[in-house]
Structure formats: structure tokens, C-alpha cells
Design a protein around this motif. Structure first.
Motif, PDB file in Angstrom:
ATOM      1  N   PRO A   1       3.614  10.915 -15.415  1.00  0.00           N
ATOM      2  CA  PRO A   1       3.104  10.192 -16.409  1.00  0.00           C
ATOM      3  C   PRO A   1       3.972   9.581 -17.637  1.00  0.00           C
ATOM      4  O   PRO A   1       4.075   8.633 -17.975  1.00  0.00           O
ATOM      5  N   GLU A   2       4.954  10.637 -18.058  1.00  0.00           N
ATOM      6  CA  GLU A   2       5.872  10.291 -19.118  1.00  0.00           C
ATOM      7  C   GLU A   2       6.847   9.218 -18.694  1.00  0.00           C
ATOM      8  O   GLU A   2       7.307   8.331 -19.477  1.00  0.00           O
ATOM      9  N   ALA A   3       7.207   9.222 -17.292  1.00  0.00           N
ATOM     10  CA  ALA A   3       8.359   8.462 -16.841  1.00  0.00           C
ATOM     11  C   ALA A   3       7.432   7.006 -16.587  1.00  0.00           C
ATOM     12  O   ALA A   3       8.183   5.948 -16.754  1.00  0.00           O
ATOM     13  N   TYR A   4       6.205   7.117 -16.331  1.00  0.00           N
ATOM     14  CA  TYR A   4       5.405   5.650 -15.953  1.00  0.00           C
ATOM     15  C   TYR A   4       5.268   5.147 -17.444  1.00  0.00           C
ATOM     16  O   TYR A   4       5.459   4.159 -17.514  1.00  0.00           O
ATOM     17  N   LEU A   5       5.139   5.682 -18.654  1.00  0.00           N
ATOM     18  CA  LEU A   5       4.893   5.122 -19.634  1.00  0.00           C
ATOM     19  C   LEU A   5       6.316   4.812 -20.342  1.00  0.00           C
ATOM     20  O   LEU A   5       6.144   3.614 -20.893  1.00  0.00           O
ATOM     21  N   ARG A   6       7.451   5.140 -19.883  1.00  0.00           N
ATOM     22  CA  ARG A   6       8.620   4.562 -20.219  1.00  0.00           C
ATOM     23  C   ARG A   6       9.211   3.599 -19.332  1.00  0.00           C
ATOM     24  O   ARG A   6       9.976   2.673 -19.671  1.00  0.00           O
ATOM     25  N   ALA A   7       8.551   3.376 -18.131  1.00  0.00           N
ATOM     26  CA  ALA A   7       9.209   2.493 -16.988  1.00  0.00           C
ATOM     27  C   ALA A   7       8.797   1.242 -17.497  1.00  0.00           C
ATOM     28  O   ALA A   7       7.853   0.625 -17.889  1.00  0.00           O
ATOM     29  N   ILE A   8       9.733   0.246 -16.919  1.00  0.00           N
ATOM     30  CA  ILE A   8       9.606  -1.125 -16.976  1.00  0.00           C
ATOM     31  C   ILE A   8       8.442  -1.594 -15.922  1.00  0.00           C
ATOM     32  O   ILE A   8       8.890  -1.354 -14.612  1.00  0.00           O
ATOM     33  N   LEU A   9       7.217  -2.100 -16.290  1.00  0.00           N
ATOM     34  CA  LEU A   9       6.211  -2.404 -15.206  1.00  0.00           C
ATOM     35  C   LEU A   9       6.022  -1.482 -14.193  1.00  0.00           C
ATOM     36  O   LEU A   9       5.958  -1.593 -13.180  1.00  0.00           O
ATOM     37  N   GLY A  10       6.031   0.103 -14.552  1.00  0.00           N
ATOM     38  CA  GLY A  10       5.606   0.708 -13.812  1.00  0.00           C
ATOM     39  C   GLY A  10       6.504   1.543 -12.750  1.00  0.00           C
ATOM     40  O   GLY A  10       5.942   2.452 -12.066  1.00  0.00           O
ATOM     41  N   GLY A  11       7.744   1.120 -12.882  1.00  0.00           N
ATOM     42  CA  GLY A  11       8.828   1.756 -11.840  1.00  0.00           C
ATOM     43  C   GLY A  11       8.274   1.338 -10.498  1.00  0.00           C
ATOM     44  O   GLY A  11       8.483   1.973  -9.387  1.00  0.00           O
ATOM     45  N   ARG A  12       7.813   0.006 -10.292  1.00  0.00           N
ATOM     46  CA  ARG A  12       7.280  -0.443  -8.762  1.00  0.00           C
ATOM     47  C   ARG A  12       8.347  -0.317  -7.797  1.00  0.00           C
ATOM     48  O   ARG A  12       9.098  -0.891  -7.843  1.00  0.00           O
ATOM     49  N   GLN A  13       7.784   0.360  -6.717  1.00  0.00           N
ATOM     50  CA  GLN A  13       8.549   0.440  -5.580  1.00  0.00           C
ATOM     51  C   GLN A  13       7.927  -0.255  -4.603  1.00  0.00           C
ATOM     52  O   GLN A  13       6.760   0.012  -4.273  1.00  0.00           O
ATOM     53  N   VAL A  14       8.702  -0.997  -3.378  1.00  0.00           N
ATOM     54  CA  VAL A  14       8.009  -1.729  -2.507  1.00  0.00           C
ATOM     55  C   VAL A  14       8.731  -1.377  -1.122  1.00  0.00           C
ATOM     56  O   VAL A  14      10.249  -1.458  -1.070  1.00  0.00           O
ATOM     57  N   ASN A  15       7.899  -0.989  -0.154  1.00  0.00           N
ATOM     58  CA  ASN A  15       8.364  -0.741   1.253  1.00  0.00           C
ATOM     59  C   ASN A  15       7.708  -1.195   2.190  1.00  0.00           C
ATOM     60  O   ASN A  15       6.571  -1.416   2.394  1.00  0.00           O
ATOM     61  N   GLN A  16       8.571  -1.860   3.112  1.00  0.00           N
ATOM     62  CA  GLN A  16       7.882  -2.546   4.311  1.00  0.00           C
ATOM     63  C   GLN A  16       7.411  -1.955   5.307  1.00  0.00           C
ATOM     64  O   GLN A  16       7.992  -0.596   5.379  1.00  0.00           O
ATOM     65  N   ILE A  17       6.157  -2.112   5.791  1.00  0.00           N
ATOM     66  CA  ILE A  17       5.501  -1.359   7.008  1.00  0.00           C
ATOM     67  C   ILE A  17       6.273  -1.977   8.215  1.00  0.00           C
ATOM     68  O   ILE A  17       6.043  -3.061   8.594  1.00  0.00           O
ATOM     69  N   ASP A  18       7.160  -0.942   8.909  1.00  0.00           N
ATOM     70  CA  ASP A  18       7.649  -1.348  10.226  1.00  0.00           C
ATOM     71  C   ASP A  18       6.754  -1.956  11.026  1.00  0.00           C
ATOM     72  O   ASP A  18       5.636  -1.356  11.463  1.00  0.00           O
ATOM     73  N   THR A  19       6.989  -3.148  11.730  1.00  0.00           N
ATOM     74  CA  THR A  19       6.328  -3.344  12.965  1.00  0.00           C
ATOM     75  C   THR A  19       5.626  -2.499  13.725  1.00  0.00           C
ATOM     76  O   THR A  19       4.591  -2.591  14.356  1.00  0.00           O
ATOM     77  N   ASP A  20       6.635  -1.839  14.312  1.00  0.00           N
ATOM     78  CA  ASP A  20       6.230  -0.574  15.189  1.00  0.00           C
ATOM     79  C   ASP A  20       5.218   0.245  14.749  1.00  0.00           C
ATOM     80  O   ASP A  20       4.404   0.786  15.651  1.00  0.00           O
ATOM     81  N   ALA A  21       5.264   0.539  13.589  1.00  0.00           N
ATOM     82  CA  ALA A  21       4.216   1.446  12.758  1.00  0.00           C
ATOM     83  C   ALA A  21       2.886   0.638  12.580  1.00  0.00           C
ATOM     84  O   ALA A  21       1.789   1.449  12.399  1.00  0.00           O
ATOM     85  N   LEU A  22       2.716  -0.568  12.509  1.00  0.00           N
ATOM     86  CA  LEU A  22       1.521  -1.337  12.196  1.00  0.00           C
ATOM     87  C   LEU A  22       0.515  -0.881  13.026  1.00  0.00           C
ATOM     88  O   LEU A  22      -0.908  -0.558  12.533  1.00  0.00           O
ATOM     89  N   PRO A  23       0.419  -0.764  14.394  1.00  0.00           N
ATOM     90  CA  PRO A  23      -0.698  -0.528  15.011  1.00  0.00           C
ATOM     91  C   PRO A  23      -1.342   0.967  14.759  1.00  0.00           C
ATOM     92  O   PRO A  23      -2.487   1.064  14.710  1.00  0.00           O
ATOM     93  N   PHE A  24      -0.394   1.951  14.591  1.00  0.00           N
ATOM     94  CA  PHE A  24      -0.772   3.462  14.079  1.00  0.00           C
ATOM     95  C   PHE A  24      -1.503   3.260  12.655  1.00  0.00           C
ATOM     96  O   PHE A  24      -2.712   3.755  12.660  1.00  0.00           O
TER      97      PHE A  24
END
Length: 390
Positions: free
Chosen positions: A301-324
Motif C-alpha cells: 500500500p505505501e509503495a502504491y501511494l507513492r507510485a506513478i499511476l500505480g506502478g502498472r506492469q503489463v505481461n503478454q499472455i503467451d499464445t501457447d498458454a491461452l487455451p489453458f
């Protein structure tokens, strides 16, 4: 990297993305006391909560999702935690007001707030309802006083009754009771007794799920003695019969509802819809031009309050993982989903589910006309979904 398909017979990419239902999850990370079984991102509150500053950060966080919301509206909102009912209705209302002011909230959107029976204040809840909250999920967990103490809950059965009476008086349109089963020392008779008390309260929805021991919890380091597999099966059978007898439909593995009371927000998860996640440690899943992605905010929570725009991380879901990923969710629904939904949600052709889908159908685990488990498959959910593990 998967991409939604584009050809002359399909709508353009923007239309495909806008057709995916969109929800919003808002995480409040504080609670009065951390339960020994809880592996959620929750932190014991020490002193006065920085509620206003936190909501300011939520609104900044939401602002960055404006491109995601272009041409789309949010069909459900879920305030989860932690214990959101520690935050005043005024602050919760600021989030809802922002959605309304920007025309981001769909008409008749379901707006759920989780509540702990030991942290329910009349004025807070009157303000929640006034702000637009139309569904409350009450974290009862059990009506057994001894079990409540073992689970580290801060409430007792009197708190449950007072909280429920208040919610009924405030005429909250839709109410859910959260219950656990498979508790330490629990028998089928005790589990059904829990359900009997919940049913007397007549909620539209009951979440009835098994206690599991997760890493990074106190129970993981000091595990209690839980019912064995035979007793768990007996508990589930007895509970299923009791809920069905009272007119509840098991529309999802751990969710039971009367007609018209299934959770719109949770159903969106299971049909692989999109959801924005804001708040400390919140997760999201979005459809983009490059395919499906997972998002996560800074956890503490403390880091979130200080982060710029919530410290957003984005990770692609690999094509091979999508069916699962897709089947892990879709097969939780008792009635399943149409076969065509797979391509609509992932951009992949039906061939991506083969040969596993045909093999499972040949074994009688999945229906031939839709993506749904048979009665036999329902008993072996983990095995069925595991067929797509790479």
C-alpha cells in the motif's frame, strides 16, 4: 504473441475489442486482522487509514485506463480486499462518481462491495447504497463460534445477525453470503448446519467454497487438521443436496444462486471477459491489439501511494498458454460456454484446443456441443483443465 484475427468476414479490430465485456476490480488492501488462511494482498491496519490519499491514487490509476475505456463501458464493479467496509461511503462514492461523470459506467451495472460482519457501520453502508452500491457480499465464512476463532475472524454470530439485519433494512438489492466448508474438525452435519443458518437468511447468492491451505499463510506454516478426502466428498454431496433442495443453482464451482442472482462480475471472469484492476496489488486482464495481457499494480500500500499511476506492469499472455487460461475459467461454469466464444475472446481458431478437446470428449468429460464439463467431467475438473498444461 497472439493477435485477434482480421479478415473480410470479421468486424475490425476495435469492434472485436469493444465487444468483450469489461469489469472493474478495485482493491482495498487493509483489514483489522490478517486471517491465518488468507493469501490475498491484505495488511493489518495500524492507526488511521490514509483513505482519502488512497482514493486519490485510485483515481489517478483509473485515469491511465482511459484508452482501454475508449468506446467501452464498465458493466460491473467489485470493491474487494482486505476489508473495503473499513473505508467510508464518501470515499467509495468518489470512485463511482468518477465513473459516472466520465460516462464509463454502463446503465444497470452491478456494483459489489465486500464486507466483514465485524466491520459494518450503519452510516457507511447507508452511504454505500446512496453512492450506487447495489450488491453486498458478506464474509460470514461460518456460523460456528469455535470455527470462527480457529479461522481468526474478528466477528461472532451476533455480528453476523446485526450486519444482515442492517443490509435488509437498507434494502440492498442483491446480497451474497460467503461460506467456507472443509473446516478443521468439520463433519457433513456441521457443514449443512452452516448452510441451514445461511438459508434462513434467504440471500439471493451463496458462495460456498472449500478451505485450502495456501503458501505464505500462517496455516501453511502451522497447518490445522482438515477433513480427509472421503469426508470432504461427503460434505460436498450433503451441501449440494441441501442447496438444491432450497432452489439454488450451482452455476459455478463455488457459487450458488437463485434465478436472476448470479454474479455478473464473477461470470465475466469465467467467460474470459476483460477487467481493469486498480489498487495495491490488483490484477487485470485486457484484450489489446497484440492479444490478451495481464496487468498488475504495485503490491504494498505505501509503495502504491507513492507510485506513478500505480506502478502498472503489463505481461503478454503467451499464445501457447491461452487455451489453458481460457478453459481454466470457462469450464468452471456449470452450463459452460458456446464453442464460438473461444475465438471471440482469444482470437485463436478452434484448432488451438486440439487434440485435447477431442480426447476429453471421447472420454465423456466434456459435452460435444459446447465447452462444458459433463457430470463425470465435473468430478475431475483439475484433470480436464490440466490437459492444456504445456
Amino acid at each position: 504473441m497472439s493477435k485477434l484475427s482480421r479478415n473480410s468476414t470479421q468486424p475490425d479490430l476495435a469492434q472485436q475489442i469493444s465487444a468483450v465485456p469489461l469489469g472493474l476490480y478495485v482493491h482495498f488492501p487493509w483489514c483489522v486482522r490478517k486471517c491465518p488462511y488468507c493469501d490475498f494482498n491484505s495488511h493489518e491496519a495500524n492507526g488511521e487509514l490514509p483513505a482519502r490519499e488512497y482514493v486519490d491514487a485510485l483515481l489517478r490509476d483509473l485515469e491511465q485506463e482511459a484508452p482501454t475505456l475508449a468506446g467501452r463501458q464498465i458493466e460491473s464493479v467489485f470493491f474487494g480486499g482486505g476489508t473495503p467496509s473499513l473505508i467510508s461511503g464518501r470515499e467509495v462514492g468518489r470512485v463511482i462518481d468518477e465513473l459516472v461523470a466520465r460516462d464509463w459506467l454502463a446503465p444497470n451495472a452491478e456494483i459489489t462491495l465486500e464486507a466483514n460482519p465485524g466491520a459494518v457501520e450503519r452510516q457507511y453502508f447507508a452511504d454505500y447504497v446512496s453512492a450506487g452500491v447495489n450488491r453486498v457480499s458478506l464474509g460470514v465464512q461460518t456460523f460456528d463460534e469455535t470455527a470462527l476463532k480457529v479461522l481468526g475472524r474478528i466477528h461472532d454470530t451476533d455480528d453476523i445477525q446485526r450486519a444482515w439485519e442492517l443490509l435488509v433494512q437498507l434494502a440492498v438489492p442483491r446480497l451474497n453470503i460467503d461460506l467456507m466448508h472443509g473446516l478443521p474438525g468439520q463433519t457433513p452435519e456441521l457443514a449443512v448446519a452452516d448452510l441451514d443458518q445461511a438459508l434462513r437468511m434467504n440471500p439471493g447468492h451463496i458462495s460456498w467454497y472449500q478451505l485450502t491451505i495456501e503458501p505464505n499463510t500462517r496455516f501453511y506454516n502451522q497447518p490445522p487438521t482438515l477433513p480427509d478426502e472421503d469426508k470432504l466428498e461427503a460434505i460436498e454431496q450433503a451441501g449440494r443436496e441441501r442447496l438444491q433442495a432450497d432452489g439454488y443453482d450451482q452455476y459455478e464451482i463455488s457459487a450458488w444462486a437463485r434465478p436472476g442472482h448470479a454474479s455478473q462480475h464473477n461470470r465475466n471472469y469465467w467467460t474470459f471477459g476483460d477487467y481493469i484492476g486498480i489498487g495495491a496489488g490488483a490484477h487485470g486482464k485486457l484484450t489489446t491489439e497484440s492479444g490478451s495481457v495481464r496487468t498488475q499494480r504495485t503490491r504494498m500500500p505505501e509503495a502504491y501511494l507513492r507510485a506513478i499511476l500505480g506502478g502498472r506492469q503489463v505481461n503478454q499472455i503467451d499464445t501457447d498458454a491461452l487455451p489453458f487460461e481460457y478453459m481454466l475459467n470457462a469450464l468452471r461454469l456449470r452450463e459452460g460456454v458456446p464453442e464460438t466464444l473461444f475465438t471471440a475472446r482469444t482470437g485463436l481458431t478452434p484448432d488451438a484446443l486440439e487434440p485435447q478437446l477431442t480426447q476429453l470428449r471421447n472420454k465423456g468429460l466434456i459435452h460435444s456441443d459446447r465447452h462444458a464439463l459433463t457430470d463425470l467431467g465435473w468430478r475431475f475438473y483439475n484433470d480436464a483443465v490440466g490437459a492444456w498444461v504445456n
